[in-house]
Write a protein that holds these residues in place. Structure first.
Motif, mmCIF file in Angstrom:
data_model
loop_
_atom_site.group_PDB
_atom_site.id
_atom_site.type_symbol
_atom_site.label_atom_id
_atom_site.label_comp_id
_atom_site.label_asym_id
_atom_site.label_seq_id
_atom_site.Cartn_x
_atom_site.Cartn_y
_atom_site.Cartn_z
ATOM 1 N N ALA A 1 -3.310 -19.419 21.009
ATOM 2 C CA ALA A 1 -3.982 -19.646 22.286
ATOM 3 C C ALA A 1 -5.067 -20.718 22.167
ATOM 4 C CB ALA A 1 -4.589 -18.337 22.780
ATOM 5 N N TYR A 2 -5.742 -20.755 21.032
ATOM 6 C CA TYR A 2 -6.825 -21.730 20.835
ATOM 7 C C TYR A 2 -6.312 -23.160 20.958
ATOM 8 C CZ TYR A 2 -10.958 -23.856 18.690
ATOM 9 O OH TYR A 2 -12.081 -24.610 18.452
ATOM 10 N N TYR A 3 -5.041 -23.379 20.562
ATOM 11 C CA TYR A 3 -4.453 -24.724 20.620
ATOM 12 C C TYR A 3 -3.410 -24.841 21.731
ATOM 13 C CZ TYR A 3 -6.752 -26.013 16.281
ATOM 14 O OH TYR A 3 -7.696 -26.303 15.332
ATOM 15 N N SER A 4 -3.368 -23.863 22.637
ATOM 16 C CA SER A 4 -2.419 -23.848 23.768
ATOM 17 C C SER A 4 -0.975 -23.846 23.309
ATOM 18 C CB SER A 4 -2.677 -25.058 24.693
ATOM 19 O OG SER A 4 -3.991 -25.028 25.200
ATOM 20 N N ALA A 5 -0.729 -23.245 22.158
ATOM 21 C CA ALA A 5 0.633 -23.127 21.640
ATOM 22 C C ALA A 5 1.193 -21.744 21.975
ATOM 23 C CB ALA A 5 0.645 -23.345 20.133
ATOM 24 N N GLU A 6 2.483 -21.596 21.806
ATOM 25 C CA GLU A 6 3.134 -20.306 21.964
ATOM 26 C C GLU A 6 3.406 -19.715 20.584
ATOM 27 O OE1 GLU A 6 6.607 -20.710 24.328
ATOM 28 O OE2 GLU A 6 5.572 -21.655 26.013
ATOM 29 N N LEU A 7 3.616 -18.410 20.537
ATOM 30 C CA LEU A 7 3.823 -17.734 19.259
ATOM 31 C C LEU A 7 5.073 -16.868 19.297
ATOM 32 C CD1 LEU A 7 2.690 -16.869 16.396
ATOM 33 C CD2 LEU A 7 1.710 -14.900 17.592
ATOM 34 N N GLU A 8 5.850 -16.942 18.234
ATOM 35 C CA GLU A 8 6.939 -16.003 17.996
ATOM 36 C C GLU A 8 6.742 -15.420 16.599
ATOM 37 O OE1 GLU A 8 10.543 -18.199 18.333
ATOM 38 O OE2 GLU A 8 10.394 -18.445 20.520
ATOM 39 N N TRP A 9 7.074 -14.141 16.428
ATOM 40 C CA TRP A 9 6.970 -13.547 15.095
ATOM 41 C C TRP A 9 8.084 -12.527 14.898
ATOM 42 C CZ3 TRP A 9 6.301 -8.408 13.731
ATOM 43 C CH2 TRP A 9 5.978 -7.538 14.777
ATOM 44 N N ARG A 10 8.399 -12.288 13.617
ATOM 45 C CA ARG A 10 9.427 -11.312 13.277
ATOM 46 C C ARG A 10 9.244 -10.869 11.829
ATOM 47 N NH1 ARG A 10 14.235 -13.400 10.484
ATOM 48 N NH2 ARG A 10 13.885 -15.576 9.887
ATOM 49 N N LYS A 11 9.850 -9.738 11.500
ATOM 50 C CA LYS A 11 9.953 -9.315 10.106
ATOM 51 C C LYS A 11 11.243 -9.917 9.548
ATOM 52 C CE LYS A 11 7.366 -4.978 10.446
ATOM 53 N NZ LYS A 11 7.402 -3.502 10.203
ATOM 54 N N TYR A 12 11.106 -10.811 8.574
ATOM 55 C CA TYR A 12 12.279 -11.538 8.087
ATOM 56 C C TYR A 12 12.937 -10.865 6.886
ATOM 57 C CZ TYR A 12 9.304 -13.569 4.400
ATOM 58 O OH TYR A 12 8.466 -13.745 3.334
ATOM 59 N N GLU A 13 12.336 -9.796 6.370
ATOM 60 C CA GLU A 13 12.942 -8.981 5.325
ATOM 61 C C GLU A 13 12.670 -7.520 5.648
ATOM 62 O OE1 GLU A 13 11.315 -10.062 1.556
ATOM 63 O OE2 GLU A 13 12.313 -12.020 1.481
ATOM 64 N N HIS A 14 13.413 -6.626 5.026
ATOM 65 C CA HIS A 14 13.144 -5.209 5.205
ATOM 66 C C HIS A 14 11.786 -4.864 4.609
ATOM 67 C CE1 HIS A 14 17.045 -4.241 6.817
ATOM 68 N NE2 HIS A 14 17.651 -4.808 5.792
ATOM 69 N N SER A 15 11.083 -3.932 5.222
ATOM 70 C CA SER A 15 9.791 -3.482 4.725
ATOM 71 C C SER A 15 9.971 -2.497 3.571
ATOM 72 C CB SER A 15 8.996 -2.812 5.849
ATOM 73 O OG SER A 15 8.683 -3.737 6.868
ATOM 74 N N TYR A 16 8.996 -2.489 2.660
ATOM 75 C CA TYR A 16 8.996 -1.555 1.532
ATOM 76 C C TYR A 16 7.865 -0.553 1.708
ATOM 77 C CZ TYR A 16 11.798 -5.094 -0.989
ATOM 78 O OH TYR A 16 12.754 -6.003 -1.376
ATOM 79 N N ASP A 17 8.129 0.706 1.385
ATOM 80 C CA ASP A 17 7.069 1.702 1.285
ATOM 81 C C ASP A 17 6.533 1.706 -0.135
ATOM 82 O OD1 ASP A 17 7.430 2.431 3.911
ATOM 83 O OD2 ASP A 17 8.731 4.140 3.443
ATOM 84 N N GLU A 18 5.325 2.245 -0.310
ATOM 85 C CA GLU A 18 4.811 2.425 -1.668
ATOM 86 C C GLU A 18 5.691 3.431 -2.408
ATOM 87 O OE1 GLU A 18 2.654 5.593 0.741
ATOM 88 O OE2 GLU A 18 3.401 3.538 1.028
ATOM 89 N N MET A 19 5.819 3.251 -3.718
ATOM 90 C CA MET A 19 6.716 4.106 -4.492
ATOM 91 C C MET A 19 5.996 5.336 -5.007
ATOM 92 S SD MET A 19 9.088 3.239 -7.805
ATOM 93 C CE MET A 19 7.841 3.762 -8.964
ATOM 94 N N ILE A 20 6.673 6.475 -4.901
ATOM 95 C CA ILE A 20 6.178 7.725 -5.470
ATOM 96 C C ILE A 20 7.008 8.013 -6.714
ATOM 97 C CG2 ILE A 20 5.788 10.176 -5.073
ATOM 98 C CD1 ILE A 20 5.812 9.546 -2.056
ATOM 99 N N SER A 21 6.419 7.827 -7.887
ATOM 100 C CA SER A 21 7.132 8.028 -9.142
ATOM 101 C C SER A 21 7.176 9.513 -9.478
ATOM 102 C CB SER A 21 6.444 7.262 -10.264
ATOM 103 O OG SER A 21 7.177 7.364 -11.467
#
Length: 244
Positions: free
Chosen positions: A113-133
């Protein structure tokens, strides 16, 4: 069960939750000298976003944010109409990371918005949870590692990396030990680490890992008491996660 080469022999680790985010700023092309006022510089918006992220991260000591610009324009003679960056966001808990996501997106929208641009976003990989060993399974692996001739095994460690095994640890008991690669001095994701992995030391590490994993699998298959202990620990951990 899986093993990763590293700097030390570790039978039990925990990891960070991770989100992989891509942000694309969309502006308007123009001649940068003759008609700059008619353009909207998407790269400026993206660089502003990077600056805001860096400043914000300094207030969050336990949060890790890494980013690279994957698209920043075509030629200096055209105001960049599109600029894209990819980020990894990491935190010790999935719940913490989920709460940060909205703040990161807000920073991106403000920069656009500060530069009058538009924004698109996405998750480009699967998310990881923290591991419980699973400690019972890790203790079994450590005993087999010692029986194979590896005597120096350090205590449980919290790593700064993220693994998809974290997601698996929500539905089954898991372990992700590390074994020392050579003298352990080569940093991961470097040419030196690649060379060490392809060396005789790397072959020896692979053999140790295969033997310890196979023996551990045999113990799980043949020892009902061990299976019960692993399962009880897993169920107790899941109950604790649900309470939190």
């Amino acid at each position: 069960m899986m093993v990763h080469p590293g700097s030390q022999n570790i039978s039990e680790i925990s990891t960070l939750a991770l989100d992989a985010l891509e942000f694309t700023f969309i502006g308007k092309a123009a001649h940068p000298s003759a008609a700059a006022r008619h353009g909207v510089n998407a790269l400026d918006a993206l660089i502003h976003f990077f600056t805001e992220i860096k400043a914000w991260q300094q207030t969050l000591p336990n949060i890790h944010i890494q980013g690279v610009i994957t698209e920043g324009g075509v030629t200096p003679n055209i105001v960049p109409a599109r600029a894209t960056a990819r980020f990894y966001l990491r935190a010790s808990k999935r719940t913490i990371l989920d709460s940060l996501l909205a703040q990161v997106i807000c920073l991106a929208r403000e920069s656009a918005a500060y530069y009058s641009a538009e924004l698109e976003w996405r998750k480009y990989e699967h998310s990881y949870d923290e591991m419980i060993s699973n400690r019972s399974l890790a203790a079994c692996f450590a005993a087999n590692l010692q029986a194979s001739g590896v005597k120096k095994i350090v205590r449980a460690q919290h790593t700064m990396g993220s693994v998809d095994l974290g997601n698996v640890s929500r539905v089954a008991p898991v372990i992700h030990p590390y074994l020392a690669l050579g003298d352990g001095s080569a940093p991961p994701h470097t040419r030196a680490f690649t060379q060490a992995a392809l060396s005789k030391n790397g072959e020896q590490l692979l053999h140790k890992a295969v033997v310890a994993l196979a023996w551990t699998a045999w113990d799980v298959l043949t020892d009902e008491t061990l299976r019960v202990r692993i399962r009880e620990e897993f169920l107790a951990g899941m109950e604790s996660e649900n309470v939190e």
